[in-house]
Enzyme design. Structure first.
Site, PDB file in Angstrom:
ATOM      1  N   CYS A   1       0.833  -1.210   0.000  1.00 37.09           N
ATOM      2  CA  CYS A   1       0.000   0.000   0.000  1.00 37.09           C
ATOM      3  C   CYS A   1       0.874   1.269   0.000  1.00 37.09           C
ATOM      4  CB  CYS A   1      -0.981  -0.060   1.163  1.00 37.09           C
ATOM      5  SG  CYS A   1      -2.486   0.818   0.785  1.00 37.09           S
TER       6      CYS A   1
ATOM      7  N   HIS B   1      -3.112  -5.122   1.764  1.00 41.99           N
ATOM      8  CA  HIS B   1      -2.376  -5.369   3.015  1.00 41.99           C
ATOM      9  C   HIS B   1      -2.301  -6.869   3.320  1.00 41.99           C
ATOM     10  CE1 HIS B   1      -1.999  -1.307   4.905  1.00 41.99           C
ATOM     11  NE2 HIS B   1      -2.903  -1.036   3.989  1.00 41.99           N
TER      12      HIS B   1
ATOM     13  N   GLU C   1      -0.477  -8.421   5.355  1.00 44.38           N
ATOM     14  CA  GLU C   1      -0.207  -8.662   6.784  1.00 44.38           C
ATOM     15  C   GLU C   1      -1.487  -8.676   7.611  1.00 44.38           C
ATOM     16  OE1 GLU C   1       0.050  -5.875   5.265  1.00 44.38           O
ATOM     17  OE2 GLU C   1      -0.558  -4.245   6.590  1.00 44.38           O
TER      18      GLU C   1
HETATM   19  N1  GLN Z   1      -3.704   6.273   1.289  1.00 44.63           N
HETATM   20  C1  GLN Z   1      -2.374   5.969   1.701  1.00 44.63           C
HETATM   21  C2  GLN Z   1      -1.342   6.802   0.945  1.00 44.63           C
HETATM   22  O1  GLN Z   1      -1.664   7.424   0.008  1.00 44.63           O
HETATM   23  C3  GLN Z   1      -2.061   4.504   1.530  1.00 44.63           C
HETATM   24  C4  GLN Z   1      -3.013   3.687   2.330  1.00 44.63           C
HETATM   25  C5  GLN Z   1      -2.423   2.486   2.977  1.00 44.63           C
HETATM   26  O2  GLN Z   1      -1.210   2.298   3.054  1.00 44.63           O
HETATM   27  N2  GLN Z   1      -3.283   1.662   3.517  1.00 44.63           N
HETATM   28  O3  GLN Z   1      -0.217   6.801   1.299  1.00 44.63           O
END
Ligand code: GLN
Length: 193
Positions: free
Chosen positions: A84, A171, A173
């Protein structure tokens, strides 16, 4: 360890190591010296908020991000998993060097936090379906020639690999399935031997 979903990664790594019957040492990296001293066999960039990670990681009190990017560019074999926000940093390091994972990514591309969702993804890299948890997730807008798609949500690419580096928009994890963490450890063992 600057911000975000890091403790869940540590739990997943420990359970993956137990299942693989290997011992594992986890280093909590907060600054450039932590990284240099650890000299790790594999690295995880967790999810969280990439803007906050850039601010804290580039700050003079940490300097973790410049050192991390320097290390990754010097050693393309080093296994890395960015999830992410971590995938955003790998695809868009925003420094003077090139991409670490060769893809373009749009932040928050599914919308606001309330648009977060769970859905099964097809994880070709681990040859199975996997429960994908997408939290204010980014989306890959295009892939460069150095990358291959490794995870799909329907037709959409949600995981990309460049060399031994993988960038996932979800994610892993946060699921009970630790296959991605096993992949990271197994790849580290292959590179080391
Ligand atoms: N929205 C976050 C970003 O732009 C990423 C979201 C996440 O890591 N769950 O960094």
């Amino acid at each position: 360890m600057l911000q975000g979903a890091r403790h869940a990664h540590m739990r997943a790594l420990n359970s993956a190591a137990d299942e693989l019957k290997i011992s594992l040492e986890i280093f909590e990296l907060r600054n450039d010296r932590d990284l240099i001293n650890a000299n790790p066999h594999a690295i995880i960039l967790p999810g969280g908020e990439s803007t906050t990670m850039r601010l804290t990681g580039n700050d003079i009190s940490s300097r973790l991000l410049p050192e991390l990017f320097r290390m990754l560019r010097r050693n393309s074999e080093l296994p890395v998993m960015g999830t992410c926000a971590g995938a955003i940093l790998l695809s868009d390091p925003q420094d003077d060097g090139g991409k670490i994972v060769d893809a373009n990514v749009d932040r928050n591309a599914y919308g606001r936090q309330s648009e977060s969702f769970q859905s099964v993804v097809n994880a070709k890299i681990i040859s199975r379906e996997f429960p994908g948890v997408f939290i204010r997730a980014p989306r890959f807008s295009s892939l460069g020639s150095e990358s291959t798609p490794i995870v799909f949500h329907g037709e959409e690419i949600v995981g990309v690999r460049t060399k031994n580096r993988i960038a996932l928009t979800f994610h892993p994890e946060l699921s009970k399935d630790n296959s991605f963490h096993k992949w990271l450890i197994s790849t580290a063992l292959e590179v080391k031997s």
